[in-house]
Design a protein around this motif. Structure first.
Motif, PDB file in Angstrom:
ATOM      1  N   GLN A 279       0.663  -1.267  -0.022  1.00  0.00           N
ATOM      2  CA  GLN A 279       0.065  -0.001   0.089  1.00  0.00           C
ATOM      3  C   GLN A 279       1.119   1.225  -0.008  1.00  0.00           C
ATOM      4  N   GLY A 280       0.541   1.868  -0.947  1.00  0.00           N
ATOM      5  CA  GLY A 280       1.198   3.490  -0.582  1.00  0.00           C
ATOM      6  C   GLY A 280       2.700   3.432  -1.522  1.00  0.00           C
ATOM      7  N   GLU A 281       3.059   2.206  -2.183  1.00  0.00           N
ATOM      8  CA  GLU A 281       4.638   2.102  -2.652  1.00  0.00           C
ATOM      9  C   GLU A 281       4.191   2.269  -4.188  1.00  0.00           C
ATOM     10  N   VAL A 282       5.240   2.785  -4.594  1.00  0.00           N
ATOM     11  CA  VAL A 282       5.454   2.866  -6.378  1.00  0.00           C
ATOM     12  C   VAL A 282       6.515   1.763  -6.659  1.00  0.00           C
ATOM     13  N   LEU A 283       6.172   0.713  -7.329  1.00  0.00           N
ATOM     14  CA  LEU A 283       7.145  -0.042  -7.758  1.00  0.00           C
ATOM     15  C   LEU A 283       7.544   0.319  -9.323  1.00  0.00           C
ATOM     16  N   GLY A 284       8.753   0.778  -9.735  1.00  0.00           N
ATOM     17  CA  GLY A 284       9.115   0.837 -11.089  1.00  0.00           C
ATOM     18  C   GLY A 284       9.449  -0.221 -11.687  1.00  0.00           C
ATOM     19  N   VAL A 285       8.833  -0.294 -12.915  1.00  0.00           N
ATOM     20  CA  VAL A 285       9.457  -1.597 -13.740  1.00  0.00           C
ATOM     21  C   VAL A 285      10.242  -1.119 -14.916  1.00  0.00           C
ATOM     22  N   ALA A 286      11.438  -1.427 -15.035  1.00  0.00           N
ATOM     23  CA  ALA A 286      12.581  -1.163 -16.183  1.00  0.00           C
ATOM     24  C   ALA A 286      12.904  -2.326 -17.128  1.00  0.00           C
ATOM     25  N   GLY A 287      13.306  -2.027 -17.982  1.00  0.00           N
ATOM     26  CA  GLY A 287      14.015  -3.123 -19.056  1.00  0.00           C
ATOM     27  C   GLY A 287      13.930  -2.430 -20.440  1.00  0.00           C
ATOM     28  N   LEU A 288      14.299  -3.343 -21.187  1.00  0.00           N
ATOM     29  CA  LEU A 288      14.488  -2.866 -22.799  1.00  0.00           C
ATOM     30  C   LEU A 288      13.375  -3.308 -23.525  1.00  0.00           C
ATOM     31  N   MET A 289      13.201  -2.791 -24.580  1.00  0.00           N
ATOM     32  CA  MET A 289      12.061  -3.222 -25.241  1.00  0.00           C
ATOM     33  C   MET A 289      12.154  -4.466 -25.690  1.00  0.00           C
ATOM     34  N   GLY A 290      11.002  -5.267 -25.612  1.00  0.00           N
ATOM     35  CA  GLY A 290      10.852  -6.798 -25.951  1.00  0.00           C
ATOM     36  C   GLY A 290      11.328  -7.505 -24.949  1.00  0.00           C
ATOM     37  N   ALA A 291      11.576  -7.025 -23.508  1.00  0.00           N
ATOM     38  CA  ALA A 291      11.863  -7.773 -22.548  1.00  0.00           C
ATOM     39  C   ALA A 291      10.876  -8.263 -21.761  1.00  0.00           C
ATOM     40  N   GLY A 292       9.512  -7.879 -22.100  1.00  0.00           N
ATOM     41  CA  GLY A 292       8.418  -8.695 -21.754  1.00  0.00           C
ATOM     42  C   GLY A 292       7.733  -8.109 -20.338  1.00  0.00           C
ATOM     43  N   ARG A 293       8.003  -6.703 -20.311  1.00  0.00           N
ATOM     44  CA  ARG A 293       7.521  -6.045 -19.210  1.00  0.00           C
ATOM     45  C   ARG A 293       5.931  -5.853 -19.506  1.00  0.00           C
ATOM     46  N   SER A 294       5.561  -5.462 -20.684  1.00  0.00           N
ATOM     47  CA  SER A 294       3.979  -4.939 -20.777  1.00  0.00           C
ATOM     48  C   SER A 294       3.207  -6.533 -20.750  1.00  0.00           C
ATOM     49  N   GLU A 295       3.861  -7.474 -21.296  1.00  0.00           N
ATOM     50  CA  GLU A 295       3.212  -8.925 -21.345  1.00  0.00           C
ATOM     51  C   GLU A 295       3.065  -9.302 -20.007  1.00  0.00           C
ATOM     52  N   ILE A 296       3.936  -9.227 -19.037  1.00  0.00           N
ATOM     53  CA  ILE A 296       3.886  -9.570 -17.798  1.00  0.00           C
ATOM     54  C   ILE A 296       2.736  -9.030 -17.142  1.00  0.00           C
ATOM     55  N   PHE A 297       2.417  -7.607 -17.104  1.00  0.00           N
ATOM     56  CA  PHE A 297       1.160  -7.027 -16.568  1.00  0.00           C
ATOM     57  C   PHE A 297       0.013  -7.280 -17.465  1.00  0.00           C
ATOM     58  N   GLU A 298       0.129  -7.350 -18.715  1.00  0.00           N
ATOM     59  CA  GLU A 298      -1.188  -7.696 -19.607  1.00  0.00           C
ATOM     60  C   GLU A 298      -1.713  -9.195 -18.959  1.00  0.00           C
ATOM     61  N   THR A 299      -0.786 -10.033 -18.526  1.00  0.00           N
ATOM     62  CA  THR A 299      -1.158 -11.411 -18.330  1.00  0.00           C
ATOM     63  C   THR A 299      -1.670 -11.301 -16.659  1.00  0.00           C
ATOM     64  N   LEU A 300      -1.051 -10.668 -15.978  1.00  0.00           N
ATOM     65  CA  LEU A 300      -1.452 -10.235 -14.606  1.00  0.00           C
ATOM     66  C   LEU A 300      -3.081  -9.897 -14.841  1.00  0.00           C
ATOM     67  N   PHE A 301      -3.225  -8.967 -15.578  1.00  0.00           N
ATOM     68  CA  PHE A 301      -4.408  -8.350 -15.668  1.00  0.00           C
ATOM     69  C   PHE A 301      -5.482  -9.229 -16.597  1.00  0.00           C
ATOM     70  N   GLY A 302      -5.118 -10.445 -17.033  1.00  0.00           N
ATOM     71  CA  GLY A 302      -5.983 -11.058 -17.634  1.00  0.00           C
ATOM     72  C   GLY A 302      -6.280 -11.085 -19.042  1.00  0.00           C
ATOM     73  N   ALA A 303      -5.347  -9.979 -19.581  1.00  0.00           N
ATOM     74  CA  ALA A 303      -5.614  -9.857 -21.077  1.00  0.00           C
ATOM     75  C   ALA A 303      -4.929 -10.882 -21.901  1.00  0.00           C
ATOM     76  N   ARG A 304      -4.062 -11.683 -21.205  1.00  0.00           N
ATOM     77  CA  ARG A 304      -3.303 -12.804 -22.086  1.00  0.00           C
ATOM     78  C   ARG A 304      -3.568 -13.879 -21.008  1.00  0.00           C
ATOM     79  N   HIS A 305      -3.268 -15.073 -21.420  1.00  0.00           N
ATOM     80  CA  HIS A 305      -3.634 -16.340 -20.338  1.00  0.00           C
ATOM     81  C   HIS A 305      -2.406 -16.847 -19.914  1.00  0.00           C
ATOM     82  N   LYS A 306      -2.168 -16.828 -18.633  1.00  0.00           N
ATOM     83  CA  LYS A 306      -0.959 -17.365 -17.773  1.00  0.00           C
ATOM     84  C   LYS A 306      -0.890 -18.828 -17.847  1.00  0.00           C
ATOM     85  N   THR A 307       0.423 -19.146 -18.072  1.00  0.00           N
ATOM     86  CA  THR A 307       0.610 -20.698 -17.939  1.00  0.00           C
ATOM     87  C   THR A 307       0.930 -21.374 -16.518  1.00  0.00           C
ATOM     88  N   GLY A 308       1.138 -20.349 -15.931  1.00  0.00           N
ATOM     89  CA  GLY A 308       1.496 -20.761 -14.386  1.00  0.00           C
ATOM     90  C   GLY A 308       1.534 -19.352 -13.573  1.00  0.00           C
TER      91      GLY A 308
END
Ligand SMILES: Nc1ncnc2c1ncn2[C@@H]1O[C@H](COP(=O)(O)OP(=O)(O)OP(=O)(O)O)[C@@H](O)[C@H]1O
Ligand SMILES: [Mg+2]
Length: 504
Positions: A279-308
């Motif tokens: 609560q109240g924390e800001v977690l920054g997420v860094a990485g290069l293009m294509g590292a999978g940052r957006s994909e991780i959070f799209e999966t977390l959000f249910g916009a992609r299917h997780k495999t585990g």
């Protein structure tokens, strides 16, 4: 040196709204000239007038000393003026090569049949110059935003260009691609090409440009040599006042764990991602293009299917199969691609702000028009969205103001956890600060914030902790105190071997 382009006293009215007032702008061969100003100042409009997309109401345009009045971008291109537009113009169901050669296909001179082989090879060659390896036959729609941007850049470079207008070309790129692009820009400059460069990333401007012209509210403010000016002066010219600290201070007591992710995987995209946000924390997420940052959070959000993997909100496991489940669990998500996911461009600002907020505003399923209007107006004021009224179509707003609408959409639902994917992309320095203030306010209310960003100064300035992703894995989670540009980049490029992350 004689200017290659000289625009004088350009004025433009859009549905009763004076968006350019007697603006003058010129550029000489071999210079990189920054065009700066807040969101909605008129930069893109001025460039669209130069290239014949919009017509001007008043003023003169000289190219190589002769008066021109291009009727469409093709005419401008014939004079060697090409543009990389702020909004991506990739056609998703065409291939990369087809996009590259749209409207200027290569055909066999005798038969007139399209020479697809030549086009494919040329596409490859132009992309390789930008350090990009892409299959020319791939559907352009399947590319990431950054890759699409690279295709657009390659497309502009494929013509014999004398004046290149780059309207926020780096907004979707990360550091490595940007460096390559800058290398290409330096080459072009040395060959005498004149470059108009529009960007809200101040560091880039001072690194790359020779002169800066500033617009404010559709008016010309001034032109400075980069060597004789500094960031403070430019910001003052842009916003008309001193801005103070770029990253506002946050005094928030970090509370209990809000979100915990254990071993989240989406095989092929990323594996075994674990972290937590309090609560109240800001977690920054860094990485290069294509590292999978957006994909991780799209999966977390249910916009992609997780495999585990498992997801916990307030210590309770939640099953997320689709975005609806995530929203019900209190998760909000500001996507990186505002055009395809964040906004409905045809709808009004008001409707867009109301979209995810239908629930609280509706009474037995009927949305109160009054509630909708007052909420929209509230957000417009709070986020300082520059629009004449709430009923205007979102697509008529400037890029940065569209981004503020996207953020406003999600803030209204009072999420427990808010994921922001590139929240300040294309946003001017003043509005960036406003967005940071909104983030701080949300954090103060106990919202756990995840902020994915490719701008390292922003990640460093805003995060309590920084999670660095490398090739689909968590490379490292750094505390604010230990994080710096170097160790983030080192982790992002795989130079730091830290295998066990348990999210602490
Ligand atoms: N097609 C249009 N119809 C009506 N208004 C428009 C149109 N295009 C732009 N505008 C308005 O003109 C003004 C200038 O917009 P412009 O896109 O040129 O700003 P900008 O300086 O490029 O901003 P940003 O940094 O956000 O990209 C804005 O108020 C915008 O809403
Ligand atoms: Mg613009």
């Amino acid at each position: 040196m004689e200017p290659i382009v000289k625009m004088t006293n350009i004025s433009k009215l859009f549905s009763g709204n004076q968006v350019l007032k007697q603006v003058s702008f010129e550029i000489v061969p071999g210079e990189i000239h920054a065009l700066m100003g807040e969101n909605g100042a008129g930069k893109s409009t001025l460039m669209k007038i130069l290239t014949g997309i919009y017509s001007k109401d008043e003023g003169d345009i000289l190219v190589n000393g002769s008066l021109v009045d291009y009727k469409d971008p093709k005419e401008a291109e014939q004079d060697g003026i090409s543009v990389i537009h702020q909004e991506l113009n990739i056609i998703p169901n065409l291939t990369v090569a087809e996009n590259m050669f749209l409207g200027k296909e290569i055909s066999y001179s005798k038969t007139g049949i399209l020479n697809t082989k030549a086009m494919r090879n040329e596409t490859k060659r132009h992309l390789e110059r930008l350090g990009v390896k892409l299959n020319p036959d791939k559907n352009a729609g399947s590319l990431s935003v950054g890759q699409q941007q690279m295709v657009e850049i390659a497309k502009a470079l494929a013509t014999d260009t004398k004046v290149l207008v780059m309207d926020e070309p780096t907004a979707a790129l990360t550091d490595r691609e940007i460096e390559t692009l800058f290398g290409v820009m330096r080459d072009l400059k040395n060959q005498g090409v004149a470059i108009v460069y529009i960007s809200h990333r101040m560091e880039e401007i001072f690194q790359m440009c020779d002169r800066i012209t500033v617009l404010r509210d559709g008016s010309y403010v001034g032109t400075e040599n980069i060597k004789e000016t500094d960031l403070n002066q430019i910001v003052k010219m842009m916003v008309g006042r001193e801005l103070g600290e770029r990253f506002p201070e946050r005094q928030v007591k970090i509370g209990e764990e809000r979100l915990r992710v254990e071993g989240l995987s989406n095989t092929g995209l990323f594996e075994d991602v674990s972290f937590s946000v309090k609560q109240g924390e800001v977690l920054g997420v860094a990485g290069l293009m294509g590292a999978g940052r957006s994909e991780i959070f799209e999966t977390l959000f249910g916009a992609r299917h997780k495999t585990g993997g498992r997801i916990f909100v307030d210590e309770k496991e939640v099953k997320i199969k689709k975005p609806y489940d995530a929203k019900k669990a209190g998760i909000g998500f500001v996507t990186e691609d505002r055009k395809s996911e964040g906004l409905v461009l045809e709808l009004s600002v008001k409707k867009n702000l109301a979209l995810p907020n239908l629930k609280p505003l509706s009474n037995w399923g009927v949305m109160s028009a009054k509630a909708e209007k007052s909420m929209a107006e509230d957000f417009i004021n709070k986020l300082r969205i520059k629009t004449h009224h709430a009923d205007l179509q979102v697509k008529s707003l400037s890029g940065g103001n569209q981004q503020k609408v996207v953020i406003g959409k999600w803030v209204g639902i009072n999420p427990k956890i808010l994921i922001l994917d590139e929240p300040t992309r294309g946003v001017d320095i003043g509005a960036k600060k406003e967005i940071y203030q909104i983030i701080n306010e949300l954090a103060a209310q106990g919202v756990a914030i995840v902020m994915i960003s490719s701008e390292l100064p922003e990640v460093l300035g805003m995060s309590d902790r920084i999670m660095v992703i490398h090739e689909g894995r968590v490379a490292r989670i750094l505390d604010k105190a230990e994080a710096n540009q170097e160790n983030i980049m080192q982790a992002a490029t795989g130079g730091y071997k830290h295998v066990k992350t348990n999210g602490q």
